[in-house]
Motif scaffolding. Sequence first.
Motif, PDB file in Angstrom:
ATOM      1  N   GLU A 100      59.040  12.519 -12.554  1.00 50.94           N
ATOM      2  CA  GLU A 100      58.106  13.546 -11.871  1.00 50.94           C
ATOM      3  C   GLU A 100      57.246  12.691 -11.050  1.00 50.94           C
ATOM      4  N   HIS A 101      57.087  13.328  -9.890  1.00 53.35           N
ATOM      5  CA  HIS A 101      56.073  12.823  -8.516  1.00 53.35           C
ATOM      6  C   HIS A 101      57.201  11.669  -7.779  1.00 53.35           C
ATOM      7  N   GLY A 105      56.261   8.005  -5.479  1.00 51.91           N
ATOM      8  CA  GLY A 105      55.123   8.813  -5.780  1.00 51.91           C
ATOM      9  C   GLY A 105      54.960  10.054  -4.583  1.00 51.91           C
ATOM     10  N   GLN A 108      54.441  16.291  -5.363  1.00 57.57           N
ATOM     11  CA  GLN A 108      53.153  16.813  -6.152  1.00 57.57           C
ATOM     12  C   GLN A 108      53.636  17.113  -7.518  1.00 57.57           C
ATOM     13  N   SER A 264      49.523   9.884 -11.209  1.00 55.33           N
ATOM     14  CA  SER A 264      50.023  11.131 -10.363  1.00 55.33           C
ATOM     15  C   SER A 264      48.961  11.517  -9.517  1.00 55.33           C
TER      16      SER A 264
END
Length: 425
Positions: A100-101, A105, A108, A264
């Motif tokens: 995730e992200h 990075g 969102q 994050s």
Amino acid sequence: MSLSRRGLLAAGGAVGALAATAASGGPAAALPAHGKGHGGGHGGVRTGFDRLAADGYALLRGQRVGVVTNPTGITSDVRHIVDVMHPDDRVDLTAVFGPEHGFRGTAQAGGSEGRYDDPATGLPVYDTYLKSGQALADVFTASGVDTIVFDIQDAGARFYTYIWTLYDCLEAAALAGKKFVVLDRPNPVTGRAALGPVLDPAFGTFVGRREIAQAHGMTVTELALLFNGEFLADRPAELEIVKMSGWSRSDFFDETGLPWVPPSPNMPTPETALVYSGTCLFEGTNLSEGRGTTRPFELLGAEGVDHTWAAAANALDLPGVAFREAYFAPTFSKFQGKTVGGVQVHVQDREVFDPVRTGIALLVTAKQSWSGFAWRPDNWIDKLTGNTRVRTMIDAGADTDEVVGAWAADLAAFRAVRKRYLQYR
């Protein structure tokens, strides 16, 4: 050879400095552990990657390697591990896997970067987000790697999704017949204690797959050992871990000397992580959890909330924390562009601060002091707490002590299991 709890016990329970399989004498045993003052950071802590690299990547020799990582996968001199390994002839890095992200990075919350070739290295980047089981095993197979390395900074809370990426990757590695290596990093809020409710597996989601406490008090290598030994024991991964040196369970992140990279977009500082395992519960309500501000999870509020909430929370005299009446206007997420009232959480003594108890107390007092309080219609709070008890008890008028007391037996049982897998004092 697979690593399970049984394998650990057969080896006398000692995993060693570069802990690995239950077998001994291989590359994993080659690097001695150092005390504080010998590490790469000012606090003397060397991460798993720093120790792996110092050993010339002996653990990965002769293998095609893929790395599950994100922007937190850095060296103590802030170079990304992929950028360090890619040109090094001692390791054959052939793929990257983004959670995730995303790997770099750019996405969102609730997003990822998809499949692409990394412009800096030319390496193929595969997306793991929301993939598990055979679907994720197929990604590993398609990548052509022999060994998967995991190196991501965790935040210490059950609902922080990187630890479930770890879980899913362990399971998929076993299905695909790949070796799995976990490189350790500090739990930023210490590893002293597990706190909060333990997940009921009936409420398993990507913010909590299995039965661990809300604040688990473990590092990622310890979690990997627990996952492999308790939840994946029927088909465990061929797991090896590379421990840190110089880290102790009482260390907060700012005591490690290591650089902080936000894991994050809404985890900007170690102070955010300190409160996150409690105040993230506000994602399950109609109040803002501070997303879209410079102090996510420290600022909480909604339209119509006034000074009475801070006063009610302060009246509880919770250890190590105080609450300031606060007003803010989120730039995105709940109440975007609107000025809302609420509280700012100020941790004054982190040694005695209990983030989960504090989060529960804030839910209780928010409901008592603001007539507009409501849970999210999808009962997301049950997914975050791992059961219905927190929501139903608060709705029934229970106070903080009653809610916290309701998980005592489950937490004691988890702590007993957790203790078997701890690698640091």
